[in-house]
Design a protein around this motif. Structure first.
Motif, mmCIF file in Angstrom:
data_model
loop_
_atom_site.group_PDB
_atom_site.id
_atom_site.type_symbol
_atom_site.label_atom_id
_atom_site.label_comp_id
_atom_site.label_asym_id
_atom_site.label_seq_id
_atom_site.Cartn_x
_atom_site.Cartn_y
_atom_site.Cartn_z
ATOM 1 N N LEU A 189 0.884 -1.185 0.246
ATOM 2 C CA LEU A 189 0.525 -0.215 0.061
ATOM 3 C C LEU A 189 0.696 1.419 -0.025
ATOM 4 C CD1 LEU A 189 -2.842 -0.194 2.802
ATOM 5 C CD2 LEU A 189 -3.293 0.600 -0.436
ATOM 6 N N GLN A 190 1.780 1.456 0.808
ATOM 7 C CA GLN A 190 2.873 2.452 0.897
ATOM 8 C C GLN A 190 3.630 2.733 -0.745
ATOM 9 O OE1 GLN A 190 3.339 4.605 3.136
ATOM 10 N NE2 GLN A 190 4.023 5.653 2.345
ATOM 11 N N HIS A 191 3.316 1.556 -1.473
ATOM 12 C CA HIS A 191 4.650 1.532 -2.248
ATOM 13 C C HIS A 191 3.349 2.324 -3.426
ATOM 14 C CE1 HIS A 191 7.534 0.386 -5.568
ATOM 15 N NE2 HIS A 191 6.111 0.159 -6.090
ATOM 16 N N MET A 192 2.033 1.913 -3.243
ATOM 17 C CA MET A 192 1.329 2.398 -4.537
ATOM 18 C C MET A 192 0.996 3.835 -4.012
ATOM 19 S SD MET A 192 0.436 -0.156 -6.298
ATOM 20 C CE MET A 192 -0.632 -0.154 -7.652
ATOM 21 N N THR A 193 0.495 4.132 -2.744
ATOM 22 C CA THR A 193 0.289 5.649 -2.239
ATOM 23 C C THR A 193 1.968 6.546 -2.974
ATOM 24 O OG1 THR A 193 -0.799 4.768 -0.577
ATOM 25 C CG2 THR A 193 0.126 6.808 -0.845
ATOM 26 N N THR A 194 2.892 5.968 -3.211
ATOM 27 C CA THR A 194 3.676 6.351 -3.582
ATOM 28 C C THR A 194 3.858 6.976 -4.858
ATOM 29 O OG1 THR A 194 4.919 6.159 -1.903
ATOM 30 C CG2 THR A 194 7.212 6.735 -3.391
ATOM 31 N N GLN A 195 3.483 5.859 -5.078
ATOM 32 C CA GLN A 195 4.173 6.170 -7.222
ATOM 33 C C GLN A 195 2.993 6.258 -7.687
ATOM 34 O OE1 GLN A 195 6.646 3.914 -8.731
ATOM 35 N NE2 GLN A 195 7.221 4.222 -6.799
ATOM 36 N N HIS A 196 1.633 5.927 -7.265
ATOM 37 C CA HIS A 196 -0.052 6.165 -7.753
ATOM 38 C C HIS A 196 -0.907 6.739 -6.548
ATOM 39 C CE1 HIS A 196 1.740 3.944 -11.233
ATOM 40 N NE2 HIS A 196 2.186 3.447 -10.589
ATOM 41 N N PRO A 197 -0.250 8.262 -6.075
ATOM 42 C CA PRO A 197 -1.179 8.942 -4.622
ATOM 43 C C PRO A 197 -2.704 9.161 -5.303
ATOM 44 C CG PRO A 197 0.439 10.127 -5.944
ATOM 45 C CD PRO A 197 0.611 8.630 -6.955
ATOM 46 N N LYS A 198 -3.074 9.319 -6.486
ATOM 47 C CA LYS A 198 -4.123 9.550 -7.012
ATOM 48 C C LYS A 198 -4.774 8.189 -7.699
ATOM 49 C CE LYS A 198 -3.776 13.714 -6.851
ATOM 50 N NZ LYS A 198 -4.583 14.615 -5.851
ATOM 51 N N GLN A 199 -4.795 7.069 -7.461
ATOM 52 C CA GLN A 199 -5.368 6.106 -7.609
ATOM 53 C C GLN A 199 -6.588 5.798 -6.920
ATOM 54 O OE1 GLN A 199 -3.400 2.319 -10.201
ATOM 55 N NE2 GLN A 199 -3.517 1.493 -8.115
ATOM 56 N N SER A 200 -7.098 4.755 -7.577
ATOM 57 C CA SER A 200 -8.098 4.508 -5.926
ATOM 58 C C SER A 200 -8.403 3.849 -5.354
ATOM 59 C CB SER A 200 -9.843 4.707 -6.536
ATOM 60 O OG SER A 200 -9.842 2.945 -7.191
ATOM 61 N N LEU A 201 -8.809 3.062 -4.484
ATOM 62 C CA LEU A 201 -8.275 1.689 -3.595
ATOM 63 C C LEU A 201 -8.711 0.889 -3.962
ATOM 64 C CD1 LEU A 201 -7.101 0.215 -0.559
ATOM 65 C CD2 LEU A 201 -9.970 0.471 0.287
ATOM 66 N N ARG A 202 -10.115 1.405 -4.540
ATOM 67 C CA ARG A 202 -10.352 -0.115 -5.264
ATOM 68 C C ARG A 202 -9.562 -0.417 -6.874
ATOM 69 N NH1 ARG A 202 -16.042 -0.580 -6.137
ATOM 70 N NH2 ARG A 202 -16.514 2.086 -5.790
ATOM 71 N N ASN A 203 -9.481 0.024 -7.040
ATOM 72 C CA ASN A 203 -8.305 0.107 -8.407
ATOM 73 C C ASN A 203 -6.891 -1.105 -8.035
ATOM 74 O OD1 ASN A 203 -10.410 0.561 -10.101
ATOM 75 N ND2 ASN A 203 -9.460 2.337 -10.442
ATOM 76 N N THR A 204 -6.393 0.243 -6.888
ATOM 77 C CA THR A 204 -5.343 -1.316 -6.275
ATOM 78 C C THR A 204 -6.029 -2.385 -5.622
ATOM 79 O OG1 THR A 204 -4.716 0.887 -5.435
ATOM 80 C CG2 THR A 204 -3.410 -0.171 -4.384
ATOM 81 N N LEU A 205 -7.004 -2.233 -4.721
ATOM 82 C CA LEU A 205 -7.238 -3.894 -4.306
ATOM 83 C C LEU A 205 -7.566 -4.745 -5.691
ATOM 84 C CD1 LEU A 205 -8.544 -2.893 -0.751
ATOM 85 C CD2 LEU A 205 -6.731 -3.710 -1.275
ATOM 86 N N SER A 206 -8.279 -4.130 -6.260
ATOM 87 C CA SER A 206 -8.072 -4.765 -7.580
ATOM 88 C C SER A 206 -7.423 -5.809 -8.533
ATOM 89 C CB SER A 206 -9.347 -4.250 -8.020
ATOM 90 O OG SER A 206 -10.347 -4.601 -7.710
ATOM 91 N N GLN A 207 -5.838 -5.365 -8.223
ATOM 92 C CA GLN A 207 -5.053 -5.869 -8.446
ATOM 93 C C GLN A 207 -4.499 -7.490 -7.813
ATOM 94 O OE1 GLN A 207 -1.371 -2.477 -9.170
ATOM 95 N NE2 GLN A 207 -3.930 -1.137 -9.747
#
Length: 394
Positions: A268-286
């Motif tokens: 989550l920390q990594h994704m927040t750094t790389q894609h801060p505007k991405q929704s939680l839905r799209n992140t977890l769906s990966q």
């Protein structure tokens, strides 16, 4: 009244193995069973391909109030011994995950092999025979009244299995015989069995039916299994659930790690750094099926961008994914259970030959005893090993 050296009640895995073993010792053996077909549970096991044993069998793969009881029989008849028998009969097989061995073709081959062994050993198998009652004479001989007449024997083997899958003919007969002769029974309940939802859970989770994910599931006592978790319209199933059901008791929660192979906090920390505007839905769906994510988490939370999440929300997401706490309604019970936990108290049996310490000549083999194996061929290995142990002595 026809007399036999050995009468075995139950033409399942343990009973047939015992019959062949005793027959090869020159014993006059009769197997009696109420069913129309021998080995019915073998035939439906492993999706019809029979997970007949496991490459790696250890005493720790079994549940028994006396954990030392299984050691002797398992050491004297190993999975390699049964594999050798299977190969001798020309049955082709393959290995799946965790050392599980299955027939390439059909479970019918295992039943045919066992019946052939009984035939070669001179052991008679008689089906469609109801047992009316059993008595023991002062001489020590057993008298069996059946729907096909009266029989007597010096050694009586109870290999009738447990209560699992009553549609295949499972009955409490073996437990009643044990009680008749004064043996202690430990409480029985369904094992290797799916869980069911509470009514309010059912409405929420039923749409997930058919979704399977890798998981690690932990019982209250700390026992854990890492295998597939399957959502069904009735509840939870899959190998991980079946395994953990042996260690679960009513009213206890289970803890599910839905992402056992990753560190959610770090990712989550990594994704927040790389894609801060991405929704939680799209992140977890990966990482998990979208349908599962949308049932687990609130819509408003899923719509938030990663950089909008506060610490408390992140911590809760991490906990829900790594330690999802579920209180299930119960299990599907004996109807679909693969084994019966509990049964004849092994403290009252010899671990060498499964003979009653109180009643000479009375033996027990297989699932009727308080011995249950993990999923993966272990229960069959106990049937073979205990059957051989009894057959070498009865």
């Amino acid at each position: 009244m026809k007399h036999h050296n050995v009468i075995i009640i139950g033409a399942g895995a343990a009973g047939l193995m015992c019959a062949a073993t005793a027959g090869y010792r020159g014993r006059d053996v009769l197997v009696l069973d109420h069913a129309k077909q021998a080995g019915k549970k073998i035939l439906i096991s492993g999706g019809g391909r029979c997970n007949f044993t496991n490459q790696k069998v250890e005493p720790s793969n079994f549940i028994c109030r006396n954990p030392h009881f299984v050691k002797s029989a398992l050491a004297r008849y190993r999975s390699s011994d049964f594999i050798e028998l299977v190969e001798r009969h020309g049955i082709e097989y393959h290995e799946r995950d965790h050392g599980q061995l299955f027939c390439n073709d059909s479970a019918k081959e295992i039943v045919a092999m066992l019946l052939t062994e009984c035939e070669w050993a001179g052991a008679q198998v008689q089906l469609r025979t109801e047992i009316i009652d059993i008595a023991r004479q002062d001489s020590g001989a057993f008298i069996i009244n059946s729907s096909k007449g009266q029989y007597s024997c010096d050694s009586l083997v109870i290999a009738t299995g447990g209560l699992s899958m009553p549609k295949l003919g499972a009955t409490p007969f073996g437990y009643k015989v044990a009680e008749q002769f004064g043996l202690t029974l430990l409480p029985t309940h369904a094992g290797l069995v799916p869980f069911t939802w509470h009514s309010e859970q059912k409405a929420r989770f039923e749409p997930l039916s058919g979704i399977a994910v890798p998981s690690t599931i932990t019982a209250k006592d700390g026992t854990e299994f890492s295998e597939a978790l399957l959502f069904t319209h009735r509840g939870l199933s899959g190998p991980a659930i079946l395994q953990i059901s042996n260690y679960w008791r009513a009213g206890e929660t289970i803890s599910i790690n839905l992402l056992p192979h990753m560190d959610v906090a770090e990712s989550l920390q990594h994704m927040t750094t790389q894609h801060p505007k991405q929704s939680l839905r799209n992140t977890l769906s990966q990482w998990l099926p979208k349908r599962l994510i949308e049932v687990l988490f609130d819509e408003a939370l899923l719509n938030m961008a990663l950089n909008q999440l506060v610490h408390a929300q992140r911590d809760q997401i991490i906990a829900d994914l790594h330690q999802w706490q579920l209180l299930m309604n119960g299990t599907e019970g004996y109807r679909t259970a693969e084994v019966t936990l509990g049964g004849v108290d092994t403290d009252e049996l010899s671990s060498k030959d499964m003979q009653s310490k109180k009643v000479p000549g009375l033996y027990f083999a297989g699932e009727v005893m308080d011995v249950s194996g993990w999923l993966g061929g272990f229960n069959f290995q106990w049937a073979w090993a205990s059957g051989v142990a009894v057959g070498q002595s009865a």
